[in-house]
Design a protein around this motif. Structure first.
Motif, PDB file in Angstrom:
ATOM      1  N   ASP A  26      -9.993   8.831  -2.673  1.00 11.53           N
ATOM      2  CA  ASP A  26     -10.164   8.466  -1.262  1.00 11.53           C
ATOM      3  C   ASP A  26      -9.318   9.353  -0.349  1.00 11.53           C
ATOM      4  O   ASP A  26      -8.232   9.789  -0.714  1.00 11.53           O
ATOM      5  N   GLY A  27      -9.842   9.567   0.857  1.00  6.49           N
ATOM      6  CA  GLY A  27      -9.163  10.408   1.839  1.00  6.49           C
ATOM      7  C   GLY A  27      -8.501   9.621   2.944  1.00  6.49           C
ATOM      8  O   GLY A  27      -8.739   9.887   4.128  1.00  6.49           O
ATOM      9  N   ASP A  28      -7.679   8.633   2.596  1.00  5.40           N
ATOM     10  CA  ASP A  28      -6.905   7.842   3.548  1.00  5.40           C
ATOM     11  C   ASP A  28      -7.793   7.011   4.481  1.00  5.40           C
ATOM     12  O   ASP A  28      -7.439   6.753   5.631  1.00  5.40           O
ATOM     13  N   LEU A  29      -8.962   6.594   3.973  1.00 11.31           N
ATOM     14  CA  LEU A  29      -9.884   5.787   4.780  1.00 11.31           C
ATOM     15  C   LEU A  29     -10.426   4.610   3.975  1.00 11.31           C
ATOM     16  O   LEU A  29     -11.520   4.111   4.247  1.00 11.31           O
ATOM     17  N   ALA A  30      -9.656   4.164   2.993  1.00  8.48           N
ATOM     18  CA  ALA A  30     -10.166   3.168   2.047  1.00  8.48           C
ATOM     19  C   ALA A  30     -10.550   1.857   2.712  1.00  8.48           C
ATOM     20  O   ALA A  30     -11.530   1.219   2.322  1.00  8.48           O
ATOM     21  N   THR A  31      -9.807   1.444   3.740  1.00 14.13           N
ATOM     22  CA  THR A  31     -10.150   0.171   4.377  1.00 14.13           C
ATOM     23  C   THR A  31     -11.413   0.285   5.217  1.00 14.13           C
ATOM     24  O   THR A  31     -12.085  -0.721   5.472  1.00 14.13           O
ATOM     25  N   SER A  32     -11.741   1.490   5.647  1.00  9.64           N
ATOM     26  CA  SER A  32     -12.975   1.700   6.408  1.00  9.64           C
ATOM     27  C   SER A  32     -14.179   1.884   5.494  1.00  9.64           C
ATOM     28  O   SER A  32     -15.248   1.324   5.732  1.00  9.64           O
ATOM     29  N   THR A  33     -14.017   2.686   4.443  1.00  4.73           N
ATOM     30  CA  THR A  33     -15.129   2.967   3.538  1.00  4.73           C
ATOM     31  C   THR A  33     -15.348   1.855   2.520  1.00  4.73           C
ATOM     32  O   THR A  33     -16.341   1.857   1.801  1.00  4.73           O
ATOM     33  N   MET A  34     -14.412   0.935   2.424  1.00  2.79           N
ATOM     34  CA  MET A  34     -14.402  -0.167   1.458  1.00  2.79           C
ATOM     35  C   MET A  34     -14.008   0.278   0.053  1.00  2.79           C
ATOM     36  O   MET A  34     -14.160  -0.472  -0.910  1.00  2.79           O
ATOM     37  N   ALA A  35     -13.509   1.494  -0.061  1.00  2.00           N
ATOM     38  CA  ALA A  35     -12.923   1.900  -1.339  1.00  2.00           C
ATOM     39  C   ALA A  35     -11.694   1.054  -1.655  1.00  2.00           C
ATOM     40  O   ALA A  35     -11.240   1.002  -2.803  1.00  2.00           O
ATOM     41  N   SER A  36     -11.165   0.379  -0.654  1.00  2.60           N
ATOM     42  CA  SER A  36     -10.008  -0.493  -0.862  1.00  2.60           C
ATOM     43  C   SER A  36     -10.305  -1.590  -1.872  1.00  2.60           C
ATOM     44  O   SER A  36      -9.383  -2.102  -2.524  1.00  2.60           O
ATOM     45  N   LEU A  72     -16.160  10.700  -4.530  1.00  2.00           N
ATOM     46  CA  LEU A  72     -15.366  11.039  -3.358  1.00  2.00           C
ATOM     47  C   LEU A  72     -15.651  10.035  -2.257  1.00  2.00           C
ATOM     48  O   LEU A  72     -16.813   9.733  -1.966  1.00  2.00           O
ATOM     49  N   SER A  73     -14.614   9.540  -1.618  1.00  2.00           N
ATOM     50  CA  SER A  73     -14.758   8.508  -0.600  1.00  2.00           C
ATOM     51  C   SER A  73     -14.087   8.937   0.700  1.00  2.00           C
ATOM     52  O   SER A  73     -12.866   9.089   0.761  1.00  2.00           O
ATOM     53  N   SER A  74     -14.914   9.150   1.736  1.00  2.00           N
ATOM     54  CA  SER A  74     -14.386   9.488   3.049  1.00  2.00           C
ATOM     55  C   SER A  74     -15.511   9.394   4.066  1.00  2.00           C
ATOM     56  O   SER A  74     -16.654   9.092   3.715  1.00  2.00           O
ATOM     57  N   PHE A  75     -15.201   9.647   5.327  1.00  2.00           N
ATOM     58  CA  PHE A  75     -16.250   9.772   6.322  1.00  2.00           C
ATOM     59  C   PHE A  75     -17.070  11.022   5.995  1.00  2.00           C
ATOM     60  O   PHE A  75     -16.519  12.058   5.603  1.00  2.00           O
TER      61      PHE A  75
END
Length: 309
Positions: A26-36, A72-75
């Motif tokens: 993840d690229g520091d966007l896990a709470t947005s992409t739901m990778a969290s 890969l998880s990001s915008f």
């Protein structure tokens, strides 16, 4: 209704639970992409790379050579623009089985504005040799496409929207690479759409019905590779074909349909609905859809105007 990012997070949790080779970077966007959700439930399968998209791609490529199945998880905009060189050199040119989960793709990204709106991604990724490009319509197709992509042997670009849309399919849906789906029958014209815009295009077809216009709606979830015979069979026989996409009209679905028609000598008139060759702006979803002609009402209006011509 669930958004595609919610479906992505939940489905990855299932995949990680069943296969310790699956990993999310993840690229520091896990709470947005739901990778969290993966980070919370399976922390050993989650890597927080920070704001380092180029490095993320390199990490995913390296892990793929060791037998891992990296996501890969990001915008989407950061993966198709900031990390484009690494995607091209390390993933596409090598054929590495790296899955690019491009969240917040398209025009609607929570009012982040033109810096974060990725309205060129389909054109960029479909022009890249070796890249498979998929844009699911709703939560059910997204879940099916994610499960399919997890076992695919090559690179995959998966376009995921931020917000939920009215479902097009149901829980029995099965994804088939390249297949074209006719989701509404009609005799007067064919509307060809992709991604979550297909849901809005279906709503536009209902509005057209009130004007006495019978519109067929054809959904193309696979931008590359697309079954030419399937698309020609679904749309080619209509008196008029109109492509509708939440993407610039340059190089995306409309361009793909035009290329297929030209290659196969199809003379059916084709009109393209999408974003004009201009940057967008930060605004609420309804405003953006209306301004750029992508709301059901605006699609209906443009179709009626074309028919009057």
């Amino acid at each position: 209704m669930r958004s595609q990012r919610q479906v992505w997070g939940d489905t990855l949790v299932e995949l990680v639970r069943g296969d310790d080779r699956v990993v999310v970077i993840d690229g520091d966007l896990a709470t947005s992409t739901m990778a969290s959700r993966v980070a919370e439930q399976h922390p050993d399968a989650f890597i927080q790379a920070g704001i380092a998209e180029q490095s993320m791609v390199g990490m995913a490529f390296g892990m793929s050579t060791l037998g891992y199945r990296p996501w890969l998880s990001s915008f989407g905009v950061f993966l198709t623009h900031r990390a484009l060189d690494q995607v091209r050199m390390l993933v596409a040119q090598t054929g590495a089985p790296v899955r690019i989960a491009a969240s917040y793709a398209g025009l609607l990204n929570g009012s982040s504005g033109k810096t974060h709106q990725d309205i060129e991604d389909l054109a960029i990724m479909r022009a890249m040799p070796g890249m498979t490009v998929v844009a699911p319509a709703d939560e059910f197709e997204a879940a099916a496409a994610i499960r399919w992509a997890d076992t695919f042997a090559g690179p995959v670009y998966l376009r995921l929207a931020r917000d939920a849309v009215a479902p097009v399919f149901d829980s029995d849906y099965r994804f088939e690479l390249g297949a074209v789906r006719t989701v509404r029958e009609g005799a007067d014209l064919a509307l060809v759409s992709t991604g979550v815009q297909t849901s809005r295009t279906l709503a536009a077809a209902e509005l057209l019905e009130a004007h006495g216009i019978s519109a067929r709606v054809v959904h193309a979830p696979t931008i590359k590779p697309l079954d030419p015979a399937g698309l020609l069979a679904a749309a080619g026989g209509a008196p008029l074909v109109i492509s509708v996409e939440e993407h610039t009209v340059i190089g995306g679905l409309g361009s793909l349909v035009a290329e297929l028609f030209a290659d196969h000598g199809v003379t059916t008139p084709l009109f393209r609905i999408g974003l004009a060759d201009e940057w967008s702006e930060s605004a609420p979803n309804d405003f953006l859809l209306h301004k750029h002609g992508l709301s059901p009402r605006r699609v209906c209006e443009q179709v009626l105007a074309r028919l009057r011509q």
